[in-house]
Design a protein around this motif. Structure first.
Motif, PDB file in Angstrom:
ATOM      1  N   LEU A 151     -45.188  24.404 -65.049  1.00  0.00           N
ATOM      2  CA  LEU A 151     -44.132  25.395 -65.690  1.00  0.00           C
ATOM      3  C   LEU A 151     -42.652  24.910 -65.694  1.00  0.00           C
ATOM      4  O   LEU A 151     -41.885  25.177 -66.454  1.00  0.00           O
ATOM      5  CB  LEU A 151     -44.124  26.375 -64.609  1.00  0.00           C
ATOM      6  CG  LEU A 151     -45.127  27.658 -64.983  1.00  0.00           C
ATOM      7  CD1 LEU A 151     -44.770  28.861 -64.061  1.00  0.00           C
ATOM      8  CD2 LEU A 151     -45.127  28.070 -66.499  1.00  0.00           C
ATOM      9  N   LEU A 152     -42.574  23.850 -64.964  1.00  0.00           N
ATOM     10  CA  LEU A 152     -41.195  23.442 -64.616  1.00  0.00           C
ATOM     11  C   LEU A 152     -40.397  22.796 -65.888  1.00  0.00           C
ATOM     12  O   LEU A 152     -39.293  23.395 -66.313  1.00  0.00           O
ATOM     13  CB  LEU A 152     -41.240  22.019 -63.710  1.00  0.00           C
ATOM     14  CG  LEU A 152     -39.866  21.576 -62.941  1.00  0.00           C
ATOM     15  CD1 LEU A 152     -39.309  22.667 -62.430  1.00  0.00           C
ATOM     16  CD2 LEU A 152     -39.923  20.402 -62.025  1.00  0.00           C
ATOM     17  N   PRO A 153     -41.196  22.117 -66.984  1.00  0.00           N
ATOM     18  CA  PRO A 153     -40.484  21.703 -68.107  1.00  0.00           C
ATOM     19  C   PRO A 153     -40.430  23.031 -68.757  1.00  0.00           C
ATOM     20  O   PRO A 153     -39.334  22.699 -69.642  1.00  0.00           O
ATOM     21  CB  PRO A 153     -41.824  20.821 -68.825  1.00  0.00           C
ATOM     22  CG  PRO A 153     -42.554  20.532 -67.951  1.00  0.00           C
ATOM     23  CD  PRO A 153     -42.618  21.713 -66.934  1.00  0.00           C
ATOM     24  N   PHE A 154     -41.138  23.979 -69.061  1.00  0.00           N
ATOM     25  CA  PHE A 154     -40.806  25.184 -69.600  1.00  0.00           C
ATOM     26  C   PHE A 154     -39.452  26.050 -69.326  1.00  0.00           C
ATOM     27  O   PHE A 154     -38.954  27.119 -69.902  1.00  0.00           O
ATOM     28  CB  PHE A 154     -41.865  26.167 -70.013  1.00  0.00           C
ATOM     29  CG  PHE A 154     -43.242  25.277 -70.409  1.00  0.00           C
ATOM     30  CD1 PHE A 154     -43.091  24.829 -71.836  1.00  0.00           C
ATOM     31  CD2 PHE A 154     -44.083  24.986 -69.670  1.00  0.00           C
ATOM     32  CE1 PHE A 154     -44.227  24.378 -72.323  1.00  0.00           C
ATOM     33  CE2 PHE A 154     -45.124  24.270 -70.074  1.00  0.00           C
ATOM     34  CZ  PHE A 154     -45.268  23.896 -71.452  1.00  0.00           C
ATOM     35  N   ALA A 155     -39.197  25.858 -68.004  1.00  0.00           N
ATOM     36  CA  ALA A 155     -38.162  26.608 -67.259  1.00  0.00           C
ATOM     37  C   ALA A 155     -36.811  26.493 -67.440  1.00  0.00           C
ATOM     38  O   ALA A 155     -35.872  27.294 -67.147  1.00  0.00           O
ATOM     39  CB  ALA A 155     -38.531  26.541 -65.690  1.00  0.00           C
ATOM     40  N   TYR A 156     -36.501  25.108 -68.045  1.00  0.00           N
ATOM     41  CA  TYR A 156     -35.039  24.829 -68.217  1.00  0.00           C
ATOM     42  C   TYR A 156     -34.480  25.564 -69.267  1.00  0.00           C
ATOM     43  O   TYR A 156     -34.915  26.106 -70.165  1.00  0.00           O
ATOM     44  CB  TYR A 156     -34.874  23.300 -68.567  1.00  0.00           C
ATOM     45  CG  TYR A 156     -35.577  22.295 -67.397  1.00  0.00           C
ATOM     46  CD1 TYR A 156     -34.838  22.676 -66.247  1.00  0.00           C
ATOM     47  CD2 TYR A 156     -36.572  21.381 -67.839  1.00  0.00           C
ATOM     48  CE1 TYR A 156     -35.512  21.761 -65.166  1.00  0.00           C
ATOM     49  CE2 TYR A 156     -36.888  20.462 -66.320  1.00  0.00           C
ATOM     50  CZ  TYR A 156     -36.252  21.045 -65.440  1.00  0.00           C
ATOM     51  OH  TYR A 156     -36.693  20.036 -64.241  1.00  0.00           O
ATOM     52  N   GLY A 157     -33.183  25.951 -69.128  1.00  0.00           N
ATOM     53  CA  GLY A 157     -32.428  26.264 -70.285  1.00  0.00           C
ATOM     54  C   GLY A 157     -32.103  27.910 -70.132  1.00  0.00           C
ATOM     55  O   GLY A 157     -31.677  28.487 -70.920  1.00  0.00           O
ATOM     56  N   TYR A 158     -32.760  28.380 -69.277  1.00  0.00           N
ATOM     57  CA  TYR A 158     -32.603  29.811 -68.689  1.00  0.00           C
ATOM     58  C   TYR A 158     -31.764  30.190 -67.506  1.00  0.00           C
ATOM     59  O   TYR A 158     -31.521  29.044 -66.938  1.00  0.00           O
ATOM     60  CB  TYR A 158     -34.034  30.724 -68.491  1.00  0.00           C
ATOM     61  CG  TYR A 158     -34.982  30.070 -69.732  1.00  0.00           C
ATOM     62  CD1 TYR A 158     -34.754  31.217 -70.753  1.00  0.00           C
ATOM     63  CD2 TYR A 158     -35.919  29.252 -69.743  1.00  0.00           C
ATOM     64  CE1 TYR A 158     -35.612  30.934 -72.037  1.00  0.00           C
ATOM     65  CE2 TYR A 158     -36.715  29.111 -70.890  1.00  0.00           C
ATOM     66  CZ  TYR A 158     -36.574  29.936 -72.131  1.00  0.00           C
ATOM     67  OH  TYR A 158     -37.335  29.767 -73.148  1.00  0.00           O
ATOM     68  N   GLU A 159     -31.370  31.631 -67.451  1.00  0.00           N
ATOM     69  CA  GLU A 159     -30.674  31.773 -66.411  1.00  0.00           C
ATOM     70  C   GLU A 159     -31.282  31.411 -65.035  1.00  0.00           C
ATOM     71  O   GLU A 159     -32.554  31.571 -64.987  1.00  0.00           O
ATOM     72  CB  GLU A 159     -30.193  33.169 -66.351  1.00  0.00           C
ATOM     73  CG  GLU A 159     -31.198  34.031 -66.706  1.00  0.00           C
ATOM     74  CD  GLU A 159     -30.725  35.732 -67.020  1.00  0.00           C
ATOM     75  OE1 GLU A 159     -30.847  36.359 -65.880  1.00  0.00           O
ATOM     76  OE2 GLU A 159     -30.259  36.071 -67.844  1.00  0.00           O
ATOM     77  N   PRO A 192     -31.779  33.023 -61.804  1.00  0.00           N
ATOM     78  CA  PRO A 192     -32.568  33.747 -61.263  1.00  0.00           C
ATOM     79  C   PRO A 192     -33.891  33.888 -61.905  1.00  0.00           C
ATOM     80  O   PRO A 192     -35.090  33.909 -61.373  1.00  0.00           O
ATOM     81  CB  PRO A 192     -31.995  35.067 -61.301  1.00  0.00           C
ATOM     82  CG  PRO A 192     -30.613  34.774 -61.396  1.00  0.00           C
ATOM     83  CD  PRO A 192     -30.302  33.423 -62.314  1.00  0.00           C
ATOM     84  N   ALA A 193     -33.801  33.839 -63.582  1.00  0.00           N
ATOM     85  CA  ALA A 193     -35.167  33.960 -64.204  1.00  0.00           C
ATOM     86  C   ALA A 193     -35.792  32.682 -64.030  1.00  0.00           C
ATOM     87  O   ALA A 193     -37.224  32.936 -63.945  1.00  0.00           O
ATOM     88  CB  ALA A 193     -34.591  34.125 -65.672  1.00  0.00           C
ATOM     89  N   MET A 194     -35.432  31.647 -63.918  1.00  0.00           N
ATOM     90  CA  MET A 194     -36.042  30.462 -63.912  1.00  0.00           C
ATOM     91  C   MET A 194     -36.940  30.451 -62.414  1.00  0.00           C
ATOM     92  O   MET A 194     -37.972  30.069 -62.351  1.00  0.00           O
ATOM     93  CB  MET A 194     -35.257  29.370 -63.783  1.00  0.00           C
ATOM     94  CG  MET A 194     -35.840  27.829 -63.464  1.00  0.00           C
ATOM     95  SD  MET A 194     -34.371  26.707 -63.520  1.00  0.00           S
ATOM     96  CE  MET A 194     -35.205  25.151 -63.080  1.00  0.00           C
ATOM     97  N   LEU A 195     -36.159  30.708 -61.455  1.00  0.00           N
ATOM     98  CA  LEU A 195     -36.750  30.974 -60.110  1.00  0.00           C
ATOM     99  C   LEU A 195     -37.731  31.936 -60.056  1.00  0.00           C
ATOM    100  O   LEU A 195     -38.695  31.724 -59.338  1.00  0.00           O
ATOM    101  CB  LEU A 195     -35.667  31.339 -59.083  1.00  0.00           C
ATOM    102  CG  LEU A 195     -34.684  30.006 -58.771  1.00  0.00           C
ATOM    103  CD1 LEU A 195     -33.548  30.475 -57.858  1.00  0.00           C
ATOM    104  CD2 LEU A 195     -35.358  28.951 -58.005  1.00  0.00           C
ATOM    105  N   ALA A 196     -37.610  33.104 -60.523  1.00  0.00           N
ATOM    106  CA  ALA A 196     -38.682  34.274 -60.869  1.00  0.00           C
ATOM    107  C   ALA A 196     -39.997  33.406 -61.336  1.00  0.00           C
ATOM    108  O   ALA A 196     -40.978  34.008 -60.945  1.00  0.00           O
ATOM    109  CB  ALA A 196     -38.065  35.264 -61.382  1.00  0.00           C
ATOM    110  N   MET A 237     -30.818  22.258 -61.882  1.00  0.00           N
ATOM    111  CA  MET A 237     -30.006  23.368 -62.191  1.00  0.00           C
ATOM    112  C   MET A 237     -28.509  22.968 -61.532  1.00  0.00           C
ATOM    113  O   MET A 237     -27.716  23.919 -61.748  1.00  0.00           O
ATOM    114  CB  MET A 237     -30.465  24.716 -61.360  1.00  0.00           C
ATOM    115  CG  MET A 237     -31.714  25.239 -61.879  1.00  0.00           C
ATOM    116  SD  MET A 237     -32.061  26.804 -61.196  1.00  0.00           S
ATOM    117  CE  MET A 237     -32.345  26.194 -59.523  1.00  0.00           C
ATOM    118  N   GLY A 238     -28.429  22.034 -60.931  1.00  0.00           N
ATOM    119  CA  GLY A 238     -27.025  21.469 -60.257  1.00  0.00           C
ATOM    120  C   GLY A 238     -26.782  22.094 -59.025  1.00  0.00           C
ATOM    121  O   GLY A 238     -25.634  22.073 -58.685  1.00  0.00           O
ATOM    122  N   VAL A 239     -27.849  22.562 -58.345  1.00  0.00           N
ATOM    123  CA  VAL A 239     -27.781  23.296 -56.949  1.00  0.00           C
ATOM    124  C   VAL A 239     -28.013  22.127 -55.922  1.00  0.00           C
ATOM    125  O   VAL A 239     -29.142  21.542 -56.286  1.00  0.00           O
ATOM    126  CB  VAL A 239     -28.562  24.370 -56.996  1.00  0.00           C
ATOM    127  CG1 VAL A 239     -28.581  24.821 -55.404  1.00  0.00           C
ATOM    128  CG2 VAL A 239     -28.138  25.435 -57.716  1.00  0.00           C
TER     129      VAL A 239
END
Lengths: 190, 501
Positions: B46-54, B56-60, B339-341
């Motif tokens: 899933l990781l490659p598809f999760a970039y570019g979203y907010e 919390p949504a990515m973590l969800a 995410m820069g965290v």
């Protein structure tokens, strides 16, 4: 071959495994063999006790373990010896092979075991030769048809649908790069 | 802190976050049910598809998928004795016997509810204990981790499918199999026979697919008939019974959840050890340990509660120190960096709302998984009654492609076949397959921590560190307890019988 003989053969094979590990480990450095050698020695000791123990017991008591014996697990009133063994060993009905060959399509238990091993090896061979999706199609079609579960038309249809689902799930959905089989270069040449 | 808790929840109350969590949970359930593919694979894909979203949504999406795989992998363990992942191994001990007794719905209901309660309790206790856990984590070292691994091994003494000697032999074989490959301590290739493939070692999921799934299908063929030789309409239980069971054993759920949080907090131990240790704990603390292995519902509840709670615990070292609590947390760490965290001690001060967002995701994803799971359970419980002529080719196909997909090596299919043969023979002659896998899971942890302990604290490290010594004594006591209890009971029985005569 009696159950005793089978158990002894298996125990000796495992004993050889542990001896082999000790021989191989002795070539490694002291830190690399620090855990494997003691574990192998422990395994050998346990197996030696097991071999002696199982040869001192009648065949129908092979499930009774020396450590259970030491803790004096006795037969409770109202229980037969057989029921104690059944409950102390793996209780699953699926474990016991059908003893009536007529129920098993006319094959004895040993023959069915050989066929079961053969089927798994055959499927592995197909996987190596043709890759996952063609081999799944061939195996499922063959199984459905030869087991007479479906007519050849239905077997063909269901195995094609199943192969397509597997392809969609693993290749399209999960993006897994498939292996194309040993025969792929030969097929591509033609 | 209260403000951070509220902010953490508010961040998730967006349509995007809700949708992503739902997608993640459905995807996680499907991946979890497929043998060999667990939470790590689910998150990695899933990781490659999760970039570019907010965020919390990515973590969800990521955490939701990971949480759902837990129950997904429990399903196959309970229904077919095929654990979807190493962490679900303990579920086969009692989950599968329950299926054979026509109580699959009850087992699945209890499993889903225990995982939910474990997830919630784990998240709550972790939130409360954030200030306390950090110093404790820093105080524990490799000797204590070694003791934790040895505690996991005590299950072998309490559950060996009737033959303890053979069970111990199986565990020794499992430990030795785990040593195949490059030794991480000395970089020595061990038992590889110059094979490049074997340098990576034997994959746990592949070994489990062979030992349980392939061998079970072979057994099914030899036996003839379906797994469950009865009409599904005669199912003796309902999902609600399982839900009630989980609440009835609330104290076991709480204890197992705390164990899960604790094991998750310790970096590098992982949920597989947690599930095994929880099962051992349930057996050792039960007043009727003889029921275990034959369909005791506590044997399903304890491991699932632990594994459910483990995810919350696993977040702690990942967030506080940047040390992943397990493989799946390593993937989460990559997501953070993208995410820069930056995980570290400041995460628990500057980004506390993000920490609580993840706690809320664990809770909400668990609720969502359980609701979906409870709805699906009556249909899933019918699967073991499927005709073997359908089940054998379908399950073998999924297992073989699952074995291949684990690492993308075709050799893994051969390994699964070999382990299938080994599993069949072991089962036939009563050498516990589960003990072999337990040995495999714990071997690396035992060896690594033993080496580090010896190097850091010398040969008598057990006696020089008070916590290690306490844990060592605890292990001896809990291992000896079932034997003493059994001996006492038999002695009492003998006295009673003598008195009657």
């Amino acid at each position: 071959m009696s159950r005793h003989t089978q158990e002894n053969i298996l125990a000796f094979v495992l004993l050889c495994f542990f001896v082999g590990i000790i021989i191989l480990s002795s070539e490694y450095g002291p830190r690399a063999r620090l855990v494997p050698i003691p574990i192998s020695v422990l395994g050998m000791i346990l197996l030696a006790i097991q071999i002696i123990w199982q040869n001192l017991r009648p065949a129908d008591e092979l499930h009774v373990d020396v450590l259970e014996f030491l803790t004096k697990q006795e037969i409770k009133p109202g229980e037969t010896e057989g029921s104690v063994q059944a409950s102390s060993s793996a209780p699953e009905p699926v474990h016991t092979a059908s003893k009536n060959p007529a129920e098993s399509g006319g094959l004895t238990s040993n023959m069915r075991e050989t066929v079961a091993f053969g089927k798994v090896i055959l499927f592995t061979g197909l996987f190596l030769l043709f890759g996952p999706i063609p081999s799944i199609f061939i195996f499922t079609f063959g199984y459905f048809f030869l087991s007479r579960h479906f007519s050849w038309q239905k077997a063909l249809f269901y195995s094609a649908v199943f192969s397509a689902v597997i392809y969609g799930l693993f290749v399209e959905g999960l993006q897994i790069q498939l292996y194309h089989g040993v025969l792929d270069p030969l097929i591509n040449n033609y | 802190m209260l403000e951070a808790i509220v902010d953490g929840l508010t961040a998730l109350l967006t349509p995007q976050a809700g949708l992503f969590m739902f997608i993640g949970v459905i995807y996680g359930l499907v991946v979890g049910i497929l043998p060999g593919l667990g939470g790590i694979v689910a998150m990695a894909l899933l990781l490659p598809f999760a970039y570019g979203y907010e965020t919390p949504a990515m973590l969800a999406l990521l955490l939701g998928a990971h949480i759902a795989t837990i129950w997904g992998s429990s399903v196959t363990g309970i229904l077919f004795k095929v654990p979807g992942a190493a962490k679900s191994l303990a579920l086969i001990f009692d989950g599968y016997p329950l299926t054979l007794q026509g109580q699959a719905s009850r087992a699945l209901g209890a499993s889903a509810t225990a995982a939910l309660l474990g997830g919630i309790i784990g998240a709550i206790f972790l939130a409360i204990s954030i200030p306390i856990v950090r110093p404790v984590m820093l105080y524990l070292g490799p000797p204590e981790y070694l003791m934790m691994a040895l505690w996991g091994l005590t299950i072998i003494a309490t559950f060996s499918e009737g033959s303890l000697l053979k069970g111990l032999v199986a565990a020794c074989i499992g430990v030795l199999i785990a040593f195949i490959g490059m030794d991480p301590v000395t970089a020595t290739p061990r038992f590889t026979f110059d094979s490049i493939f074997l340098l990576d070692g034997i994959s746990f999921p592949v070994a489990m697919i062979g030992l349980f799934a392939v061998s079970e299908m072979m057994k099914l063929f030899v036996k003839g008939g379906s797994i469950l030789d009865r009409d599904v309409t005669n199912e003796d239980s309902s999902v609600l019974d399982g839900v009630k069971d989980a609440f009835r054993h609330w104290w076991l759920v709480v204890r197992s959840s705390l164990l899960g949080v604790w094991i998750g907090v310790l970096p590098g131990i992982g949920a597989s050890v947690g599930g095994i240790a929880a099962y051992a704990h349930a057996v050792q603390t039960s007043k009727t340990p003889e029921r275990f292995g034959k369909g005791a519902i506590e044997g399903v509840i304890a491991p699932d509660a632990t594994v459910g709670a483990n995810e919350g615990g696993g977040l702690m070292p990942t967030l506080a120190f940047g040390i992943p609590g397990g493989e799946s947390m390593a993937i989460l760490l990559i997501a953070f960096i993208s995410m820069g965290v930056t995980p570290g001690p400041q995460m628990l001060t500057n980004n506390l709302d993000l920490v609580f967002t993840m706690m809320w995701i664990i809770v909400l994803a668990n609720v969502m998984t359980t609701l979906i799971g409870l709805v699906c359970t009556p249909y899933l419980a019918r699967l073991p009654s499927m005709n073997p002529n359908l089940m054998i080719p379908l399950v073998l196909s999924v297992c073989f492609i699952g074995a291949f997909a684990t690492r993308g090596h075709i050799e893994d299919v051969v390994v699964a076949t070999v382990f299938g043969g080994i599993g069949y023979i072991m089962d036939k002659y009563n050498y516990s397959r589960a003990n072999l896998v337990i040995g495999m899971v714990l071997a690396e942890m035992i060896e690594r921590n033993l080496h580090i302990s010896l190097s850091l604290y010398g040969d008598s490290f057990i006696f020089t560190r008070p916590i290690t010594l306490t844990m060592f004594i605890f292990i001896i006591v809990t291992t000896a307890m079932p034997f003493i209890r059994n001996w006492r009971r038999n002695r009492a029985l003998a006295t009673e019988t003598g008195g009657v005569q």
